[in-house]
Design an enzyme around this catalytic site. Structure first.
Site, PDB file in Angstrom:
ATOM      1  CG  ASP A  57      40.165  65.648 -17.454  1.00  0.00           C
ATOM      2  OD1 ASP A  57      39.218  65.645 -18.005  1.00  0.00           O
ATOM      3  OD2 ASP A  57      41.235  65.038 -18.030  1.00  0.00           O
ATOM      4  CB  SER A  64      39.947  63.295 -14.082  1.00  0.00           C
ATOM      5  OG  SER A  64      39.396  63.835 -15.445  1.00  0.00           O
TER       6      SER A  64
END
Length: 344
Positions: free
Chosen positions: A157, A112
């Site tokens: 995320d 991420s």
């Protein structure tokens, strides 16, 4: 950066994340369990009193000098520019900005980095007086990634990097975004290893899998695919049925994993990780042979569990290891896979 001497520098640092379990279910109504990691991204921002944003980084190739209202250009700086355009709409900033990004997060590893850059940029420009929570920023970051970048991701995320703290796991219900931060047991070691195989979500494979999940839910007649009855998969074609099988089973595994974490049941949690990888490989079809071998060797050498993490197609594995065997285990795994690198 060249900015007026009286311009105020604003900075924010945001960690990356690894998902322990609960893959491909954040847009299907599932519970996910990401954990923040120490590698982070720092964004420094100053107003430059022009109509252009000037964005640079020591880690990412190619600085960008572009008009403040320019569309995305498939450049790494889009993640910054999308956040800046959002901030201007909120009247948090007005003119162009000089932005420098420092990142210790490997790109293309499934950790991420993109969400971290967006959230860090938003945190840096959020006015101290604004009644905007970190959860609000996570939703804004998701919208930026969906609309400006063009990746139809879920909310996991952004919530993980906006709220997570190293050493804790975020048990997140993606339906209502209620969450709980759970401390990781001292008797557990989470190892994140980069396989050396790069992956990207912009090449269409992520969107294809996501669309297959949504189509399966539509054909079954359920809002959230995690709620689907496995007995109703017979009417789907082979690809849609496989995606649905993964989502339904992963939704159950992630809930069981939260119970195992609270009970500090390392063996059970590890078993669920192995089942998750097998499902991602066979039903979701997002693993690759090099990752499969790395996961198999990690378990063969003594890990309680291991799995591909992130959207797949390369990147990292995450493994659960007894601290007592960690050094020997890593040495032996590295001997079998010399190109791997430990991230955490």
């Amino acid at each position: 950066m060249t900015s007026p001497q009286n311009a105020i520098m604003h900075s924010a640092t945001v960690p990356c994340r690894v998902n322990l379990i609960g893959e491909w279910i954040d847009f299907n109504g599932g519970t996910v369990l990401p954990m923040a990691l120490a590698p982070s991204v720092t964004v420094d921002i100053q107003a430059n009193q022009t109509t252009s944003d000037r964005i640079s980084s020591a880690q990412f190739e190619g600085a960008q000098h572009v008009a403040i209202d320019a569309p995305a250009t498939h450049h790494w700086a889009d993640y910054v520019r999308g956040a800046l355009q959002y901030a201007r709409k909120q009247a948090w900033i007005s003119t162009g900005q000089d932005v420098h990004v420092e990142s210790a997060i490997p790109v293309g590893a499934g950790l991420s980095s993109s969400a971290a850059i967006i959230v860090a940029t938003l945190k840096a420009v959020r006015p101290p007086s604004a009644s905007v929570t970190d959860t609000d920023l996570a939703f804004a970051a998701k919208d930026i990634e969906n609309t400006f970048i063009g990746v139809p991701c879920g909310i996991m995320d952004q919530m993980a990097v906006a709220l997570g703290k190293p050493g804790t796991a975020l048990a997140l219900d993606t339906r209502d975004c209620s969450y709980e931060l759970l401390d990781m047991p001292a008797s557990w070691t989470i190892v994140v290893a980069h396989s050396g195989l790069q992956r990207a979500l912009s090449d269409g494979r992520y969107r294809m899998r996501r669309d297959e999940c949504l189509e399966a839910a539509r054909q079954i007649g359920t809002e959230f695919l995690c709620d689907a009855n496995p007995d109703k998969l017979g009417g789907l074609d082979q690809a849609l049925a496989s995606r649905a099988r993964h989502v339904i089973s992963e939704g159950k595994r992630s809930q069981e994993a939260v119970v195992a974490l609270r009970a500090e049941d390392r063996a059970r949690f590890g078993h669920l990780m192995i089942e998750s990888h097998n499902s991602l490989r066979d039903d979701m079809d997002v693993s690759v042979p090099g990752i499969d071998q790395l996961v198999a060797d990690a378990v063969d050498l003594g890990a309680n569990g291991a799995r591909i993490t992130g959207a797949g197609f390369g990147g990292c594995i995450v493994a659960l290891v007894d601290p007592a065997i960690l050094e020997e285990w890593w040495r032996d795994l590295k001997a079998r896979h010399p190109k791997i690198a430990r991230i955490a």
